[in-house]
Scaffold this motif. Structure first.
Motif, short mmCIF file in Angstrom:
data_model
loop_
_atom_site.label_atom_id
_atom_site.label_comp_id
_atom_site.label_asym_id
_atom_site.label_seq_id
_atom_site.Cartn_x
_atom_site.Cartn_y
_atom_site.Cartn_z
N ARG A 83 13.61 5.01 -3.03
CA ARG A 83 13.39 5.09 -1.59
C ARG A 83 12.37 4.03 -1.18
NH1 ARG A 83 15.42 10.14 0.31
NH2 ARG A 83 14.27 9.84 2.26
N VAL A 84 12.77 3.16 -0.25
CA VAL A 84 11.94 2.04 0.18
C VAL A 84 11.59 2.21 1.65
CG1 VAL A 84 11.78 -0.47 0.43
CG2 VAL A 84 13.01 0.51 -1.52
N LEU A 85 10.32 2.07 1.97
CA LEU A 85 9.84 2.18 3.35
C LEU A 85 9.20 0.86 3.76
CD1 LEU A 85 8.95 3.72 5.94
CD2 LEU A 85 6.92 4.45 4.66
N PHE A 86 9.67 0.29 4.86
CA PHE A 86 9.08 -0.92 5.43
C PHE A 86 8.20 -0.53 6.62
CE2 PHE A 86 13.01 -2.51 3.47
CZ PHE A 86 12.53 -3.57 2.73
N VAL A 87 6.98 -1.05 6.64
CA VAL A 87 6.03 -0.71 7.71
C VAL A 87 5.45 -1.97 8.31
CG1 VAL A 87 3.94 0.56 8.31
CG2 VAL A 87 5.42 1.42 6.48
N CYS A 88 5.49 -2.07 9.65
CA CYS A 88 4.75 -3.10 10.36
C CYS A 88 4.13 -2.45 11.59
CB CYS A 88 5.62 -4.30 10.72
SG CYS A 88 6.89 -3.99 11.97
N SER A 89 3.42 -3.21 12.37
CA SER A 89 2.68 -2.61 13.48
C SER A 89 3.58 -1.96 14.51
CB SER A 89 1.80 -3.68 14.15
OG SER A 89 0.83 -4.16 13.26
N VAL A 112 16.70 3.71 2.56
CA VAL A 112 15.82 2.78 3.28
C VAL A 112 15.32 3.39 4.58
CG1 VAL A 112 15.61 0.45 4.21
CG2 VAL A 112 17.24 0.89 2.37
N SER A 113 14.03 3.20 4.86
CA SER A 113 13.43 3.62 6.13
C SER A 113 12.52 2.52 6.64
CB SER A 113 12.61 4.91 5.95
OG SER A 113 13.40 5.99 5.54
N SER A 114 12.22 2.57 7.93
CA SER A 114 11.23 1.67 8.51
C SER A 114 10.44 2.43 9.55
CB SER A 114 11.88 0.43 9.13
OG SER A 114 12.59 0.78 10.32
N ALA A 115 9.21 1.97 9.81
CA ALA A 115 8.36 2.66 10.78
C ALA A 115 7.26 1.72 11.24
CB ALA A 115 7.75 3.92 10.17
N GLY A 116 6.59 2.10 12.33
CA GLY A 116 5.49 1.31 12.86
C GLY A 116 4.24 2.14 13.04
N THR A 117 3.09 1.53 12.80
CA THR A 117 1.83 2.24 13.01
C THR A 117 1.54 2.41 14.51
OG1 THR A 117 0.68 0.12 12.77
CG2 THR A 117 0.82 1.53 10.82
N PRO A 143 12.62 1.48 17.23
CA PRO A 143 11.25 1.71 16.75
C PRO A 143 10.97 3.19 16.50
CG PRO A 143 11.25 0.19 18.60
CD PRO A 143 12.63 0.78 18.52
N LYS A 144 10.34 3.45 15.35
CA LYS A 144 10.00 4.82 14.95
C LYS A 144 8.55 4.87 14.52
CE LYS A 144 13.38 4.45 12.01
NZ LYS A 144 14.12 3.31 12.58
N PRO A 145 7.83 5.92 14.84
CA PRO A 145 6.44 6.04 14.39
C PRO A 145 6.37 6.40 12.91
CG PRO A 145 7.07 8.00 15.61
CD PRO A 145 8.22 7.04 15.73
N LEU A 146 5.29 6.01 12.28
CA LEU A 146 5.07 6.32 10.87
C LEU A 146 4.69 7.80 10.76
CD1 LEU A 146 4.88 4.94 8.07
CD2 LEU A 146 2.43 4.62 8.53
N GLY A 161 2.34 -6.54 7.88
CA GLY A 161 1.42 -6.93 8.94
C GLY A 161 0.55 -5.83 9.50
N CYS A 162 0.65 -4.59 8.99
CA CYS A 162 -0.16 -3.52 9.56
C CYS A 162 -1.47 -3.32 8.81
CB CYS A 162 0.61 -2.20 9.61
SG CYS A 162 0.97 -1.49 8.00
N GLY A 163 -1.66 -4.02 7.68
CA GLY A 163 -2.94 -4.00 6.98
C GLY A 163 -3.38 -2.61 6.55
#
Length: 210
Positions: A83-89, A112-117, A143-146, A161-163
């Motif tokens: 399971r892979v999660l990609f996160v950016c702002s 696969v999932s993705s989310a934003g802070t 866009p989905k929240p983390l 890029g979300c550090g």
């Protein structure tokens, strides 16, 4: 003490979605749990949304992803598909490109999932276009929240890029891909960013178990 009543759904059209999700998770989650998570998903998406035409449909998709992640966490983390999660702002550009490209290239080998802070109201204008050019599915490109359960379910978390805003869960593999932000960029630049990410995905796939 009696159980607290389920929350009132913010949109009556969510009731059908709650019923579908409850049937899918019969024996795993109570209908009240499903309804609460769907309500929460709707409210989280509604907060930054600029267009609400498809919000009910997107909320059901988001809730389905969260329920699957929660089931994985409560079952046997580390087993089954990686399971892979990609996160950016903002979850509006880089992480959307990466998630769609990995899902396309992996062909069912990876969840696969993705989310934003701090998720944006909509995906960057050229993202869907360059993904379609690459043959990737853009149905889940919104866009989905983390959320906690999605992070805990991931075997690999890739930040873009979300550090330090990304939570750290012990036992997970963390990577950082320093990819340029496509925000406001012309389509030629977005294509170059897509190709950069696609090269990184080639290396990621090579590192995963067969």
């Amino acid at each position: 003490m009696p159980a607290s009543p389920p929350p009132v759904l913010p949109d009556e059209r969510l009731a059908a979605g709650a019923a579908r999700l409850a049937i899918r998770h019969t024996g795993r989650f109570a209908p009240e749990t499903v309804q609460r998570l769907l309500t929460d998903s709707y409210l989280r998406l509604a907060a930054p949304a600029q267009v609400r035409t498809h919000l009910v449909v997107l909320a059901e998709r988001f809730a389905a992803e969260r329920l699957d992640a929660l089931a994985h966490v409560e079952g046997a983390p580390g087993s089954g598909l990686p399971r892979v999660l990609f996160v950016c702002s903002h979850n509006a550009g880089r992480s959307q490109l990466a998630a769609a490209l990995l899902a396309h290239r992996a062909a069912g080998r990876v969840a696969v999932s993705s989310a934003g802070t701090h998720p944006a109201g909509e995906v960057e204008p050229f993202v869907a276009e360059v993904l379609t050019e690459a043959g990737a599915d853009v149905a889940d490109a919104f866009p989905k929240p983390l959320t906690d359960e999605v992070v805990r379910a991931a075997d690999i978390v890739i930040t873009m890029g979300c550090g330090d805003a990304c939570p750290i869960v012990p036992g997970r593999r963390y990577l950082d891909w320093p990819v340029p932000d496509p925000d406001g960029a012309p389509i030629a630049v977005v294509r170059a960013i897509r190709d950069d990410i696609d090269t990184r995905i080639t290396d990621l796939l090579a590192s995963l178990p067969a």
